[in-house]
Design an enzyme around this catalytic site. Structure first.
Site, short mmCIF file in Angstrom:
data_model
loop_
_atom_site.label_atom_id
_atom_site.label_comp_id
_atom_site.label_asym_id
_atom_site.label_seq_id
_atom_site.Cartn_x
_atom_site.Cartn_y
_atom_site.Cartn_z
N HIS A 112 0.83 -1.21 0.00
CA HIS A 112 0.00 0.00 0.00
C HIS A 112 0.87 1.26 0.00
O HIS A 112 2.05 1.21 0.32
CB HIS A 112 -0.91 0.03 1.24
CG HIS A 112 -2.07 -0.91 1.15
ND1 HIS A 112 -1.99 -2.23 1.49
CD2 HIS A 112 -3.35 -0.71 0.72
CE1 HIS A 112 -3.16 -2.81 1.29
NE2 HIS A 112 -4.01 -1.92 0.83
N LYS B 162 -0.57 4.81 4.64
CA LYS B 162 -1.46 3.87 5.34
C LYS B 162 -1.01 3.68 6.78
O LYS B 162 0.18 3.48 7.05
CB LYS B 162 -1.52 2.53 4.61
CG LYS B 162 -2.50 1.54 5.23
CD LYS B 162 -2.85 0.40 4.31
CE LYS B 162 -3.79 -0.61 4.97
NZ LYS B 162 -5.07 -0.03 5.41
#
Ligand SMILES: NC(=O)C1=CN([C@@H]2O[C@H](COP(=O)(O)OP(=O)(O)OC[C@H]3O[C@@H](n4cnc5c(N)ncnc54)[C@H](OP(=O)(O)O)[C@@H]3O)[C@@H](O)[C@H]2O)C=CC1
Ligand SMILES: O=C(O)C1=N[C@H](C(=O)O)C[C@H](O)C1
Length: 254
Positions: free
Chosen positions: A146, A150
């Site tokens: 990600h 995040k």
């Protein structure tokens, strides 16, 4: 046409949900809130999140879509339960107390929570269940990648996949998060790897290996629009349901 409220409207996903709703004729955004000051999104004014309980009563939405953080999500959902408004939660990273708070709210309202609103991820999870069941004894490693903003790791989606794997392969009892130094693979372990880099929207890979062969099952989200559209489909589905906990498979299988 449903009347929608969006929390975290200034965040990556909240913004995406308001924009996706603007492109649909089955949803009207009647309320958008954010903790910090925020310019209008797709022409929708963003109100102060501190006023959320009062605004819920004033604007009378059918359903709230929440992509924020676990602490704020619990507070928003409690306000929904108080007001009798359905909730769709995309937020990840809840601890057991947070999950219990969502359970409490779901005694009053319909509450649909999913770690991933991409239809391709629902298909991935079904494929993973089938593959790991068909390949007993094979090693399993789950890797997610990600963007560098995040907060939680591993991702909520990776945790759902791990739950699925453990459900099908009950002898796999522990999750090994990364490896360092002398750490050979052990019986009963599932390897878990979380990568954070650049602006990657979200990737999940499940590696199943053994007996001189290797199977890789991968989902790549190419835009947050897929999550937003899935969340709006979930909001449509959840509106008017009985109180209780639901997930995205309920939407897909209906
Ligand atoms: N289920 C799914 O399909 C998906 C789930 N997600 C999940 O959604 C969540 C949000 O992700 P993303 O949009 O990228 O995150 P961002 O950091 O971009 O946005 C978070 C939003 O939540 C608000 N927020 C955070 N903490 C609080 C708090 N304590 N009180 C009030 N508001 C708060 C932020 O407000 P402020 O602007 O004031 O900081 C911001 O609006 C994550 O848990 C992520 O894992 C993400 C994508 C898809
Ligand atoms: O934070 C994100 O961005 C994402 N979070 C979700 C998760 O934790 O699984 C879903 C998606 O992969 C994007």
């Amino acid at each position: 046409m449903i009347r929608l409220a969006v929390t975290g409207a200034g965040g990556r996903m909240g913004r995406e949900v308001v924009e996706a709703a603007d492109g649909r004729d089955d949803v009207e955004v009647v309320l958008a809130v954010n903790r910090s000051d925020c310019d209008p999104v797709a022409g929708v004014a963003v109100d102060d999140a501190a006023d959320f309980p009062t605004l819920l009563a004033d604007r009378d939405p059918d359903v709230v879509v929440d992509f924020t953080g676990p602490e704020s999500s619990v507070e928003y959902v409690a306000a929904c339960a108080e007001a009798g408004v359905a909730a769709v939660v995309g937020t990840t990273g809840f601890d057991p107390e947070g999950e219990a708070a969502l359970d409490d709210a779901a005694e009053e309202i319909p509450l649909l929570k999913a770690a991933n609103f991409a239809r391709g991820v629902a298909a991935l999870r079904q494929a993973v269940r089938e593959a790991v069941g068909a390949l007993p004894g094979y090693d399993i490693e789950v890797t997610e990648t990600h963007h560098n903003g995040k907060r939680d790791a591993p991702s909520g989606t990776a945790n759902s996949i791990l739950d699925d794997v453990e459900d099908v392969r009950s002898e796999l009892t522990h999750r090994t998060h990364g490896r360092e130094g002398e750490q050979p693979r052990e019986e009963g372990e599932i390897g878990v790897h979380a990568r954070r880099a650049g602006d990657v929207t979200g990737e999940h890979e499940v590696l199943v290996a053994g007996n001189h062969e290797l199977l890789e099952l991968t989902h790549r989200a190419e835009s947050r629009g897929v999550f937003a559209e899935g969340a709006l489909d979930a909001a449509m589905w959840t509106t008017g349901r009985d109180a209780g906990r639901y997930d995205f498979f309920d939407v897909i299988n209906s």
